[in-house]
Design a protein around this motif. Structure first.
Motif, PDB file in Angstrom:
ATOM      1  N   TRP A   6      27.528 -16.639 -54.874  1.00 44.45           N
ATOM      2  CA  TRP A   6      27.243 -18.011 -55.300  1.00 44.45           C
ATOM      3  C   TRP A   6      27.318 -18.991 -54.148  1.00 44.45           C
ATOM      4  CZ3 TRP A   6      24.419 -18.969 -59.127  1.00 44.45           C
ATOM      5  CH2 TRP A   6      24.423 -18.142 -60.230  1.00 44.45           C
ATOM      6  N   ALA A   7      28.179 -18.730 -53.173  1.00 46.98           N
ATOM      7  CA  ALA A   7      28.241 -19.598 -51.997  1.00 46.98           C
ATOM      8  C   ALA A   7      26.945 -19.508 -51.196  1.00 46.98           C
ATOM      9  CB  ALA A   7      29.435 -19.221 -51.128  1.00 46.98           C
ATOM     10  N   VAL A   8      26.414 -18.307 -51.038  1.00 45.47           N
ATOM     11  CA  VAL A   8      25.154 -18.126 -50.309  1.00 45.47           C
ATOM     12  C   VAL A   8      23.999 -18.770 -51.070  1.00 45.47           C
ATOM     13  CG1 VAL A   8      23.490 -16.375 -49.547  1.00 45.47           C
ATOM     14  CG2 VAL A   8      25.908 -16.072 -49.082  1.00 45.47           C
ATOM     15  N   VAL A   9      23.977 -18.618 -52.384  1.00 42.76           N
ATOM     16  CA  VAL A   9      22.915 -19.217 -53.198  1.00 42.76           C
ATOM     17  C   VAL A   9      22.966 -20.739 -53.122  1.00 42.76           C
ATOM     18  CG1 VAL A   9      22.149 -19.568 -55.575  1.00 42.76           C
ATOM     19  CG2 VAL A   9      22.629 -17.268 -54.755  1.00 42.76           C
ATOM     20  N   LEU A  10      24.148 -21.303 -53.260  1.00 42.51           N
ATOM     21  CA  LEU A  10      24.272 -22.758 -53.195  1.00 42.51           C
ATOM     22  C   LEU A  10      23.933 -23.297 -51.811  1.00 42.51           C
ATOM     23  CD1 LEU A  10      27.458 -23.413 -55.321  1.00 42.51           C
ATOM     24  CD2 LEU A  10      25.098 -24.015 -55.867  1.00 42.51           C
ATOM     25  N   PHE A  11      24.371 -22.603 -50.764  1.00 41.43           N
ATOM     26  CA  PHE A  11      24.055 -23.039 -49.410  1.00 41.43           C
ATOM     27  C   PHE A  11      22.558 -22.963 -49.158  1.00 41.43           C
ATOM     28  CE2 PHE A  11      23.284 -22.063 -44.918  1.00 41.43           C
ATOM     29  CZ  PHE A  11      23.797 -23.226 -44.356  1.00 41.43           C
ATOM     30  N   GLY A  12      21.918 -21.893 -49.584  1.00 42.25           N
ATOM     31  CA  GLY A  12      20.477 -21.733 -49.368  1.00 42.25           C
ATOM     32  C   GLY A  12      19.655 -22.766 -50.115  1.00 42.25           C
ATOM     33  N   SER A  13      20.012 -23.026 -51.347  1.00 42.36           N
ATOM     34  CA  SER A  13      19.244 -24.003 -52.115  1.00 42.36           C
ATOM     35  C   SER A  13      19.495 -25.425 -51.610  1.00 42.36           C
ATOM     36  CB  SER A  13      19.555 -23.890 -53.597  1.00 42.36           C
ATOM     37  OG  SER A  13      20.913 -24.140 -53.844  1.00 42.36           O
ATOM     38  N   CYS A  14      20.737 -25.756 -51.294  1.00 46.29           N
ATOM     39  CA  CYS A  14      21.023 -27.097 -50.761  1.00 46.29           C
ATOM     40  C   CYS A  14      20.355 -27.311 -49.410  1.00 46.29           C
ATOM     41  CB  CYS A  14      22.522 -27.314 -50.648  1.00 46.29           C
ATOM     42  SG  CYS A  14      23.334 -27.495 -52.230  1.00 46.29           S
ATOM     43  N   TYR A  15      20.342 -26.284 -48.567  1.00 51.94           N
ATOM     44  CA  TYR A  15      19.696 -26.404 -47.277  1.00 51.94           C
ATOM     45  C   TYR A  15      18.191 -26.610 -47.420  1.00 51.94           C
ATOM     46  CZ  TYR A  15      18.129 -25.390 -42.568  1.00 51.94           C
ATOM     47  OH  TYR A  15      17.536 -25.467 -41.343  1.00 51.94           O
ATOM     48  N   SER A  16      17.567 -25.909 -48.342  1.00 48.23           N
ATOM     49  CA  SER A  16      16.126 -26.070 -48.508  1.00 48.23           C
ATOM     50  C   SER A  16      15.785 -27.440 -49.086  1.00 48.23           C
ATOM     51  CB  SER A  16      15.544 -24.956 -49.371  1.00 48.23           C
ATOM     52  OG  SER A  16      16.075 -25.020 -50.665  1.00 48.23           O
ATOM     53  N   PHE A  17      16.608 -27.959 -50.005  1.00 50.19           N
ATOM     54  CA  PHE A  17      16.367 -29.302 -50.523  1.00 50.19           C
ATOM     55  C   PHE A  17      16.594 -30.355 -49.441  1.00 50.19           C
ATOM     56  CE2 PHE A  17      17.440 -27.458 -54.843  1.00 50.19           C
ATOM     57  CZ  PHE A  17      16.109 -27.383 -55.219  1.00 50.19           C
ATOM     58  N   TRP A  18      17.603 -30.164 -48.589  1.00 48.55           N
ATOM     59  CA  TRP A  18      17.844 -31.090 -47.484  1.00 48.55           C
ATOM     60  C   TRP A  18      16.681 -31.071 -46.501  1.00 48.55           C
ATOM     61  CZ3 TRP A  18      18.466 -29.890 -42.250  1.00 48.55           C
ATOM     62  CH2 TRP A  18      18.811 -30.975 -41.446  1.00 48.55           C
ATOM     63  N   TYR A  19      16.162 -29.887 -46.204  1.00 51.50           N
ATOM     64  CA  TYR A  19      15.043 -29.781 -45.275  1.00 51.50           C
ATOM     65  C   TYR A  19      13.776 -30.382 -45.883  1.00 51.50           C
ATOM     66  CZ  TYR A  19      12.253 -27.881 -41.500  1.00 51.50           C
ATOM     67  OH  TYR A  19      11.445 -27.755 -40.419  1.00 51.50           O
ATOM     68  N   ALA A  20      13.616 -30.276 -47.183  1.00 48.18           N
ATOM     69  CA  ALA A  20      12.479 -30.918 -47.855  1.00 48.18           C
ATOM     70  C   ALA A  20      12.587 -32.429 -47.745  1.00 48.18           C
ATOM     71  CB  ALA A  20      12.422 -30.492 -49.315  1.00 48.18           C
ATOM     72  N   TYR A  21      13.780 -32.971 -47.871  1.00 41.89           N
ATOM     73  CA  TYR A  21      13.980 -34.405 -47.690  1.00 41.89           C
ATOM     74  C   TYR A  21      13.616 -34.829 -46.271  1.00 41.89           C
ATOM     75  CZ  TYR A  21      16.394 -38.843 -47.137  1.00 41.89           C
ATOM     76  OH  TYR A  21      16.689 -40.145 -46.850  1.00 41.89           O
ATOM     77  N   TYR A  22      14.012 -34.008 -45.300  1.00 39.15           N
ATOM     78  CA  TYR A  22      13.666 -34.282 -43.907  1.00 39.15           C
ATOM     79  C   TYR A  22      12.149 -34.253 -43.706  1.00 39.15           C
ATOM     80  CZ  TYR A  22      13.232 -33.518 -38.880  1.00 39.15           C
ATOM     81  OH  TYR A  22      12.876 -33.603 -37.569  1.00 39.15           O
ATOM     82  N   LEU A  23      11.455 -33.327 -44.343  1.00 38.36           N
ATOM     83  CA  LEU A  23      10.006 -33.238 -44.218  1.00 38.36           C
ATOM     84  C   LEU A  23       9.306 -34.410 -44.897  1.00 38.36           C
ATOM     85  CD1 LEU A  23       9.358 -29.435 -44.712  1.00 38.36           C
ATOM     86  CD2 LEU A  23       9.157 -30.742 -42.615  1.00 38.36           C
ATOM     87  N   ILE A  24       9.861 -34.902 -46.003  1.00 40.89           N
ATOM     88  CA  ILE A  24       9.274 -36.077 -46.657  1.00 40.89           C
ATOM     89  C   ILE A  24       9.401 -37.292 -45.746  1.00 40.89           C
ATOM     90  CG2 ILE A  24       9.628 -37.725 -48.540  1.00 40.89           C
ATOM     91  CD1 ILE A  24      10.144 -35.385 -50.372  1.00 40.89           C
ATOM     92  N   LYS A  25      10.548 -37.440 -45.074  1.00 36.35           N
ATOM     93  CA  LYS A  25      10.711 -38.544 -44.139  1.00 36.35           C
ATOM     94  C   LYS A  25       9.761 -38.418 -42.962  1.00 36.35           C
ATOM     95  CE  LYS A  25      14.693 -39.909 -42.874  1.00 36.35           C
ATOM     96  NZ  LYS A  25      16.082 -39.958 -42.406  1.00 36.35           N
TER      97      LYS A  25
END
Length: 52
Positions: A6-25
């Motif tokens: 669950w730690a790996v799943v949460l880290f992976g999903s949060c990282y991808s959402f953070w990177y998507a925010y960076y790409l939108i900016k």
């Protein structure tokens, strides 16, 4: 093992959402959509994995 999974799943999903925010900016909406899709797949498909 379950906590590590669950730690790996949460880290992976949060990282991808953070990177998507960076790409939108950065005005890359297609890449951001792809990263949001990856984040949803990581969090959605993790419920199909069964740990003993």
């Amino acid at each position: 093992m379950n906590i590590i999974f669950w730690a790996v799943v949460l880290f992976g999903s949060c990282y991808s959402f953070w990177y998507a925010y960076y790409l939108i900016k950065d005005k890359n909406k297609l890449g951001a959509f792809g990263m949001v899709l990856v984040g949803c797949l990581i969090s959605g498909l993790s419920f199909m994995v069964r740990l003993n």
